[in-house]
Design an enzyme around this catalytic site. Structure first.
Site, PDB file in Angstrom:
ATOM      1  N   SER A 135      41.017  19.954  27.020  1.00 50.01           N
ATOM      2  CA  SER A 135      42.118  20.110  27.970  1.00 50.01           C
ATOM      3  C   SER A 135      43.107  18.988  27.690  1.00 50.01           C
ATOM      4  CB  SER A 135      41.563  20.014  29.389  1.00 50.01           C
ATOM      5  OG  SER A 135      42.613  19.988  30.325  1.00 50.01           O
ATOM      6  N   LYS A 161      43.409  23.847  25.444  1.00 49.61           N
ATOM      7  CA  LYS A 161      44.015  24.199  26.746  1.00 49.61           C
ATOM      8  C   LYS A 161      45.142  23.216  27.018  1.00 49.61           C
ATOM      9  CE  LYS A 161      42.479  23.195  31.451  1.00 49.61           C
ATOM     10  NZ  LYS A 161      41.322  23.238  32.370  1.00 49.61           N
ATOM     11  N   LYS A 163      47.870  21.714  29.670  1.00 46.94           N
ATOM     12  CA  LYS A 163      48.360  21.622  31.039  1.00 46.94           C
ATOM     13  C   LYS A 163      49.827  22.031  31.012  1.00 46.94           C
ATOM     14  CE  LYS A 163      44.773  20.150  33.283  1.00 46.94           C
ATOM     15  NZ  LYS A 163      44.226  20.860  34.440  1.00 46.94           N
ATOM     16  N   ASP A 188      46.854  25.736  31.810  1.00 43.70           N
ATOM     17  CA  ASP A 188      46.378  25.473  33.169  1.00 43.70           C
ATOM     18  C   ASP A 188      47.530  24.890  33.978  1.00 43.70           C
ATOM     19  OD1 ASP A 188      45.074  24.813  35.499  1.00 43.70           O
ATOM     20  OD2 ASP A 188      43.588  23.488  34.565  1.00 43.70           O
ATOM     21  N   GLU A 213      45.337  29.550  33.695  1.00 39.41           N
ATOM     22  CA  GLU A 213      44.449  29.062  34.748  1.00 39.41           C
ATOM     23  C   GLU A 213      45.260  28.682  35.991  1.00 39.41           C
ATOM     24  OE1 GLU A 213      41.894  26.071  33.091  1.00 39.41           O
ATOM     25  OE2 GLU A 213      41.198  25.366  35.036  1.00 39.41           O
ATOM     26  N   ASP A 238      40.412  28.561  39.091  1.00 37.03           N
ATOM     27  CA  ASP A 238      39.690  27.288  39.155  1.00 37.03           C
ATOM     28  C   ASP A 238      39.662  26.873  40.630  1.00 37.03           C
ATOM     29  OD1 ASP A 238      38.953  24.585  39.158  1.00 37.03           O
ATOM     30  OD2 ASP A 238      40.324  23.956  37.593  1.00 37.03           O
ATOM     31  N   LYS A 262      33.131  24.631  38.144  1.00 35.01           N
ATOM     32  CA  LYS A 262      32.986  23.172  38.182  1.00 35.01           C
ATOM     33  C   LYS A 262      31.913  22.852  39.215  1.00 35.01           C
ATOM     34  CE  LYS A 262      37.709  21.922  36.882  1.00 35.01           C
ATOM     35  NZ  LYS A 262      39.058  21.604  37.400  1.00 35.01           N
ATOM     36  N   GLY A 290      36.088  20.652  33.597  1.00 39.74           N
ATOM     37  CA  GLY A 290      35.808  19.219  33.599  1.00 39.74           C
ATOM     38  C   GLY A 290      36.687  18.521  34.619  1.00 39.74           C
TER      39      GLY A 290
HETATM   40  O1  OSB Z   1      42.272  21.687  36.489  1.00 38.19           O
HETATM   41  O2  OSB Z   1      40.768  21.628  35.020  1.00 38.19           O
HETATM   42  C1  OSB Z   1      41.528  21.027  35.788  1.00 38.19           C
HETATM   43  C2  OSB Z   1      41.179  17.249  35.242  1.00 38.19           C
HETATM   44  C3  OSB Z   1      41.346  16.796  36.530  1.00 38.19           C
HETATM   45  C4  OSB Z   1      41.611  17.693  37.528  1.00 38.19           C
HETATM   46  C5  OSB Z   1      41.691  19.063  37.254  1.00 38.19           C
HETATM   47  C6  OSB Z   1      41.498  19.531  35.961  1.00 38.19           C
HETATM   48  C7  OSB Z   1      41.275  18.595  34.946  1.00 38.19           C
HETATM   49  C8  OSB Z   1      41.151  18.969  33.553  1.00 38.19           C
HETATM   50  C9  OSB Z   1      40.438  17.970  32.664  1.00 38.19           C
HETATM   51  O3  OSB Z   1      41.648  19.946  33.056  1.00 38.19           O
HETATM   52  C10 OSB Z   1      39.223  18.503  32.033  1.00 38.19           C
HETATM   53  C11 OSB Z   1      38.465  17.383  31.372  1.00 38.19           C
HETATM   54  O4  OSB Z   1      38.774  17.110  30.219  1.00 38.19           O
HETATM   55  O5  OSB Z   1      37.577  16.784  32.017  1.00 38.19           O
HETATM   56 MG    MG Z   2      41.971  23.753  36.106  1.00 40.88          MG
END
Ligand code: OSB
Ligand code: MG
Length: 373
Positions: A135, A161, A163, A188, A213, A238, A262, A290
């Site tokens: 991510s 992925k 953001k 995402d 996402e 999510d 999660k 994550g």
């Molecule tokens: O939306 O998946 C998410 C991190 C913090 C809060 C929300 C998210 C995330 C990530 C990081 O996408 C995933 C990771 O590398 O731990």
């Molecule tokens: Mg997410």
């Protein structure tokens, strides 16, 4: 098993690079760990609440108080034999799922150690390797993002992925797709868009993303179902999914075609397994999300990812992408094929570096059980 002590700790750990989402940037993690001692064994859990209540309503501070005043004493008084008893033990406390997960997951860890079997086998895992993606946070510029993607692909990661948010979306996807037309690519939004952005979101279809996402509200199913009807790209939920019933609602309404699981967001292994099974029965693939975990939470994510329906690469990646020094030994590593191998070791499969944990601890408190109170 008799609970001998529950110790809460807050650790301060800087990330090796800042992580920026549509709701803000994180540079330094305030990590909350639960250490549960029972009959000579120690189970560890990590609370995945953020420093600020921006992803969910929980934060490091709300979880600390809830664990210390409510959940910790309930667990200490209960003597559970199995991790699966925790939802019942905590049932009077509404919400606070990330706090609950920290304790429940520590009990599953303890149970696996007591049984002398790997945690992933205890929960019914079937995979011996798990597929990994990364991510990638919002970057200062597109060239900087492209350089990071090149590095992660060279390391073997199977899915990228990105953001995204208004102003960091179509131009980014276009440049990434121009350079890598064939990679598994997803995005995402962390709820950065509104239904009135539908025409804009329909432009995402041109980039053949594996999924988008949580494009809309964090607590929504209905408007996501309206968007999914018009969007070719699968929506993955999510933030909206907290339990098995949410999976039933989302799939019945057509709000998503993929689900991110999660452990913290659903309250621990019991509900994560229930969410997994409900999605499996409905033909909805899942993957493990994550929350910038240390190796302790990461080891639990790895175990979870061994369940049958975790068929898409998750956001579970190598320790070194987050931490100069992780709390576990060995650190989590990913092969050049983009996989993490499950091990035959009992429990979580990674030793906790207790000396390092102690050194990074800035706050430590022992739960007072009800009978001491
Ligand atoms: O939306 O998946 C998410 C991190 C913090 C809060 C929300 C998210 C995330 C990530 C990081 O996408 C995933 C990771 O590398 O731990
Ligand atoms: Mg997410």
């Amino acid at each position: 098993m008799k609970i001998d002590a529950i110790i809460l700790r807050e650790l301060h750990m800087p990330l090796v690079r800042p992580f920026e989402t549509s709701f803000g940037a994180t540079r330094n993690r305030r990590v909350l760990l639960a250490e549960v001692q029972s009959e000579g064994l120690t189970g560890w859990g990590e609370c995945t609440a953020g420093e600020r209540p921006f992803f969910s309503s929980e934060s490091t501070d709300t979880a600390w108080v809830t664990l210390l005043q409510e959940l910790g004493p309930m667990l200490a008084a209960a003597s559970p034999e199995h991790g699966g008893e925790c939802p019942r033990i905590f049932r009077r406390v509404r919400g606070n799922r990330m706090a609950k997960a920290a304790l429940e997951n520590a009990i599953w860890d303890l149970e696996a150690q007591r049984e002398g079997m790997p945690l992933w086998q205890l929960i019914g895992g079937v995979r011996t390797t798990i597929p990994c993606g990364v991510s990638l946070g919002i970057q200062p510029s597109i060239p900087e993002l492209l350089a990071i993607i090149a590095t992660e692909l060279a390391a073997g990661y199977q899915r990228i992925k990105l953001k995204c948010k208004p102003g960091w979306d179509l131009d980014v996807f276009e440049q990434v797709r121009n350079r890598w037309p064939e990679i598994l690519l997803s995005c995402d939004a962390n709820s950065a868009y509104r239904l009135s952005d539908t025409d804009h979101l329909l432009c995402f279809d041109a980039f053949h993303l594996l999924m988008i996402e949580q494009p809309l509200w964090h607590d929504d199913f209905y408007y996501h179902s309206m968007l999914q009807k018009r969007l070719e790209t699968p929506i993955c939920l999510d933030e909206s999914i907290h339990n098995r019933r949410d999976v039933l609602a989302a799939t019945e309404m057509g709000s998503c075609r993929i689900i991110n699981i999660k452990l913290g967001r659903v309250g621990g292994f019991s509900e994560a397994i229930a969410v997994h099974n409900a999605a499996l029965e409905r033909g909805i693939p899942v993957w493990c999300g994550g929350m910038l975990e240390t190796g302790i939470g990461r080891s639990h994510n790895i175990a979870l990812s061994s369940l049958e329906n975790f068929s898409l690469p998750g956001d579970v990646s190598a320790s070194a992408r987050y931490w100069a020094e992780d709390l576990i030994d060995p650190p989590v590593t990913v092969t050049s094929a983009g996989e993490i191998a499950l091990t035959a070791a009992a429990g979580r499969g990674y030793e906790v570096r207790t000396g390092l944990v102690e050194r990074l601890t800035v706050r430590k408190e022992t739960v007072r059980s009800f009978d001491q109170a």
